[in-house]
Design an enzyme around this catalytic site. Structure first.
Site, PDB file in Angstrom:
ATOM      1  N   GLU A 111       0.824  -1.223   0.000  1.00 22.60           N
ATOM      2  CA  GLU A 111       0.000   0.000   0.000  1.00 22.60           C
ATOM      3  C   GLU A 111       0.858   1.273   0.000  1.00 22.60           C
ATOM      4  OE1 GLU A 111      -3.627   2.302   2.372  1.00 22.60           O
ATOM      5  OE2 GLU A 111      -2.637   0.603   3.327  1.00 22.60           O
ATOM      6  N   LYS A 168      -2.749  -2.018  -2.921  1.00 24.91           N
ATOM      7  CA  LYS A 168      -3.773  -1.096  -2.433  1.00 24.91           C
ATOM      8  C   LYS A 168      -3.306   0.314  -2.751  1.00 24.91           C
ATOM      9  CE  LYS A 168      -6.615   0.208   1.535  1.00 24.91           C
ATOM     10  NZ  LYS A 168      -7.148  -0.187   2.861  1.00 24.91           N
TER      11      LYS A 168
END
Length: 298
Positions: free
Chosen positions: A177, A214
């Site tokens: 992420e 992400k």
């Protein structure tokens, strides 16, 4: 060894991932949004007890099922907690059909070169082993990009993938992420650099090394399509990043192959004062909206 049934669900089932991983500094804000002021509790233990009660209310709601919510990211203390006497990870998978993930990062370092790298994680391996034993499928770790600085973004991606390989080595699937701040004045330029850096790292992975990504919903719709299609990527999920749920869902609906992994946008209309019926109805409406943006593309 990665659980094959969980992998199949995460890689192909329609739906989205709920981010229930607020921790430390973000918990008071999440409770405040829920309707619990800081003056109503004292100390971390009571704060986390209230936060866990909120999460249990969400996880045990009828609408929170694997039909639309295919995964949930947990804070470590949530993983160690229970729902009606059953450990949270097994409750999610066995009772709700929801694949459990664990947030493993320890927060962010000070900004340098326009980014915030993750703090060191010296106890990561024991945490991964404990998570795996509890039935955790994968992990999530967050860095932040504030400026389109090539050196800074390269450092973020390098660190994410280095830790990602450590996680893969423990039999779990990492969610990489590198969040690009929606407030960045160079957001679109940062995304150009980020996509190239991620693609380079993905190409270095072996055939049996798989990751999830992400990312912030890109300025240019479908900009991350090449990453969605990469053979090393299980799934690409989007963070809401401070957008309202309506805005996040509208933007997400234009990005094919990308599903939601929302936190604040998932809980923004939930209040501690709601009756059970009101809470269920509000959560069901939210889940339906996020599911729609994840599955039905413009």
């Amino acid at each position: 060894m990665v659980d094959a049934k969980m992998l199949d669900k995460i890689s192909s089932a329609p739906g989205f991932i709920a981010a229930l991983d607020q921790s430390g500094g973000s918990t008071p804000g999440a409770l405040r949004l829920y309707g619990i002021a800081e003056s109503e509790y004292q100390g971390d233990e009571e704060m986390f007890r209230l936060m866990h009660a909120m999460r249990v209310r969400i996880m045990s709601a009828a609408a929170f099922s694997g039909d639309k919510v295919i995964g949930a990211i947990l804070f470590e203390r949530t993983m160690d907690g229970d729902v009606n006497g059953q450990a949270v990870p097994s409750y999610l998978w066995e009772k709700r059909g929801v694949v459990p993930f664990l947030k493993v990062d320890k927060g962010l370092m000070a900004e340098e070169n326009g980014v915030q790298l993750m703090k060191a994680m010296p106890d990561l391996d024991p945490l991964l082993i404990r998570g795996r034993e509890k039935g955790i499928f994968g992990t999530k770790m967050r860095s932040v990009i504030a400026q389109a600085d090539k050196a800074g973004i390269a450092a973020v991606v390098k660190q994410q993938f280095e830790v990602g390989r450590q996680i893969i080595g423990q039999g779990l699937v990492p969610i990489i992420e590198p969040e690009v701040s929606i407030k960045s004045p160079t957001k679109e330029e940062a995304e150009v650099i980020l996509r190239d850096e991620i693609a380079n790292e993905l190409d270095k992975l072996s055939a049996d090394e798989k990751v999830m990504l992400k990312v912030t919903i890109p300025t240019v719709a479908d900009y991350y399509a090449p990453l969605v299609a990469h053979k090393a990527v299980v799934r690409v999920v989007a963070l809401s990043g401070g957008y309202t749920r309506a805005d996040a869902c509208e933007k997400l609906s234009h990005n094919h192959g990308m599903i939601a992994s929302f936190s604040r946008a998932l809980t923004e209309n939930l209040r501690v004062s709601m009756s059970d019926a009101e809470f269920e109805a509000s959560l069901a409406e939210t889940i339906n909206e996020i599911y729609g943006a994840s599955v039905n593309k413009a």
